[in-house]
Scaffold this active site. Structure first.
Site, PDB file in Angstrom:
ATOM      1  N   LYS A  83      55.883   2.979  17.868  1.00  0.00           N
ATOM      2  CA  LYS A  83      54.348   3.618  17.097  1.00  0.00           C
ATOM      3  C   LYS A  83      53.280   1.903  17.251  1.00  0.00           C
ATOM      4  CE  LYS A  83      51.522   7.082  17.605  1.00  0.00           C
ATOM      5  NZ  LYS A  83      51.889   8.295  18.607  1.00  0.00           N
ATOM      6  N   ASP A 127      47.043   6.834  22.599  1.00  0.00           N
ATOM      7  CA  ASP A 127      46.605   7.753  21.367  1.00  0.00           C
ATOM      8  C   ASP A 127      45.195   8.324  21.589  1.00  0.00           C
ATOM      9  OD1 ASP A 127      47.152   8.609  18.480  1.00  0.00           O
ATOM     10  OD2 ASP A 127      49.087   9.060  19.202  1.00  0.00           O
TER      11      ASP A 127
END
Length: 449
Positions: free
Chosen positions: A126, A166
């Site tokens: 991430k 995202d």
């Protein structure tokens, strides 16, 4: 609790005391693993859990960019390559002003288990920045993305680390990031990013995939209970890609989403977000940059509730689909009081641990965890990687068929994992166990490092 488990959790709490989101997800996942750890004492010998809760590597970098007025600004960027035991790191980039290392770590940890559940060869990662795209011009966002990629490009690649979008990172941002990567590398490695535009290697239905997959997972839960999605009312949050995908697929299957939310409050549409006009308007709202759900209420003449969350609305299915920790104990009690039977998490960790535990303890309430429910997005990203590597373009029907199969498999794996350890129909524990086991097996096979 198993002594080894307890020790690892306490170590995480002590070491990451200023990162509550990371502590929360570690505690929720590891607590579910107790029956597995009891049967595998060899994990303690090599400190498998201690290694699994720490990223393999995480780095921070400076991102300087110029505003349209000629002034320079500096933000911080992060990339967390959490676990690569089963494949290249894979996970999105989040651009939001509240991003800090604790959020990046929690998302990377969750991503590791989610990616494992897909059955595809992708590890967990991430990244992101405390840059806020809201209110910025396209040129400012382009310059920021280019600067961000100048720091990141050395550490990613189709077989190393494959970022995606995202919150705050959509097709526009991915395009700017890829353009800079291509300029720096001097090659067309379009498998380095997913969520790309279709014109340069993106996959069909990728923007809708997380929402579509969530509805497919819901269908499995309903089938287990002898029910159909036809006629069901669904409470959602947000109005971005995920909620948009839920609205599209739910309407196609005869259900209706009746709530949407934003930073300004929530709307209630008793007729549902079911028409093409309403569903298309969500895209318009998202692209406007206004970030106001009240715009929907103004356009379609429905009720708007300022500064409130939608969890008090009586519906058949609650699907929190906006952000982490959106549902606290107060909202959980409202949901239970309304007789909601299906609580299907979609956003990453949308429920606080105490609220999740409360809902799981309510008789007749079925809870499904986000790491299983929202895995359709990353699964379709992996399908995009496959298309890029083979220089192929699959039809919408081919991608959707594979997505449905993957979501069916994730559901089945979760059910079987919980039953194997005597936990009954516990979808939360089952998803944690099934995701953990594949990563654990790979880590054990590869030795201690």
């Amino acid at each position: 609790m198993n002594a080894y488990l307890a020790r690892v959790i306490e170590n995480v709490k002590a070491k990451h005391a200023d990162e509550p989101e990371f502590i929360q997800t570690v505690e929720e996942v590891l607590t579910s693993l107790e029956p597995v750890i009891e049967k595998h004492p060899e994990y303690e010998k090599v400190d498998l859990l201690g290694r699994m809760v720490e990223p393999e590597r995480m780095f921070t970098f400076r991102v300087c960019w110029m505003a349209d007025d000629g002034t320079w600004h500096t933000n911080t960027g992060w990339r967390c390559q959490f676990n690569g035991a089963i494949g290249p790191y894979k996970g999105g980039l989040r651009f939001q002003k509240n991003v800090y290392p604790g959020i990046i770590k929690f998302l990377g940890f969750e991503q590791t288990f989610k990616n494992s559940l897909t059955g595809l060869p992708i590890g967990g990662g991430k990244g992101g920045s405390d840059f806020d795209p809201a209110g910025k011009s396209d040129a400012e966002i382009m310059r920021f993305c280019q600067s961000y990629m100048q720091a990141l490009y050395r550490y990613i690649g189709p077989d190393v680390d494959v970022p995606a979008g995202d919150m705050g990172v959509g097709a526009r941002e991915i395009g700017y990031l890829y353009g800079e990567y291509r300029r720096l590398k001097g090659s067309f490695e379009n498998g380095v990013l997913t969520g790309k535009g279709f014109s340069y290697g993106g996959s069909l239905i990728r923007p809708e995939a997380t929402g579509f997959g969530a509805v497919y997972y819901l269908e499995n839960v309903l089938k287990h209970e002898g029910e159909s999605i036809q006629g069901k009312t669904i409470g959602c949050a947000g109005f971005g890609n995920v909620t948009w995908g839920i609205c599209k697929k739910a309407a196609e299957l005869g259900a209706k989403v009746v709530t949407l939310s934003g930073p300004d409050g929530y709307i209630y549409d008793p007729d549902g977000v079911t028409t093409a006009e309403k569903i298309d308007y969500l895209v318009e709202m998202r692209n406007s940059g206004r970030n106001r759900v009240q715009d929907y209420a103004d356009k379609f003449g429905v009720k708007f509730f300022p500064k409130e969350k939608p969890w008090g609305v009586k519906v058949d299915v609650v699907m929190p689909s906006a952000m982490q920790n959106d549902v606290h104990m107060e909202q959980a009690k409202q949901i239970a009081a309304n007789g909601v039977k299906y609580y299907i998490e979609v956003a990453n960790m949308p429920t606080t641990n105490d609220a999740l535990k409360f809902l799981m303890e309510q008789p007749g309430v079925i809870v499904a965890p986000s790491k299983a429910v929202n895995a359709g997005g990353v699964a379709t990203s992996a399908l995009e990687m496959a298309q890029n590597s083979e220089r192929l373009v699959w039809t919408e029907e081919e991608v959707d068929k594979q997505l449905r199969q993957i979501m069916d498999t994730i559901y089945t794996m979760s059910v079987e994992a919980a039953e194997k350890y005597g936990l009954g129909y516990n979808l939360v524990a089952g998803a944690n166990i099934a995701g953990f086991q594949r990563v654990a097996d790979a880590m054990m096979a590869q030795g201690v490092f």
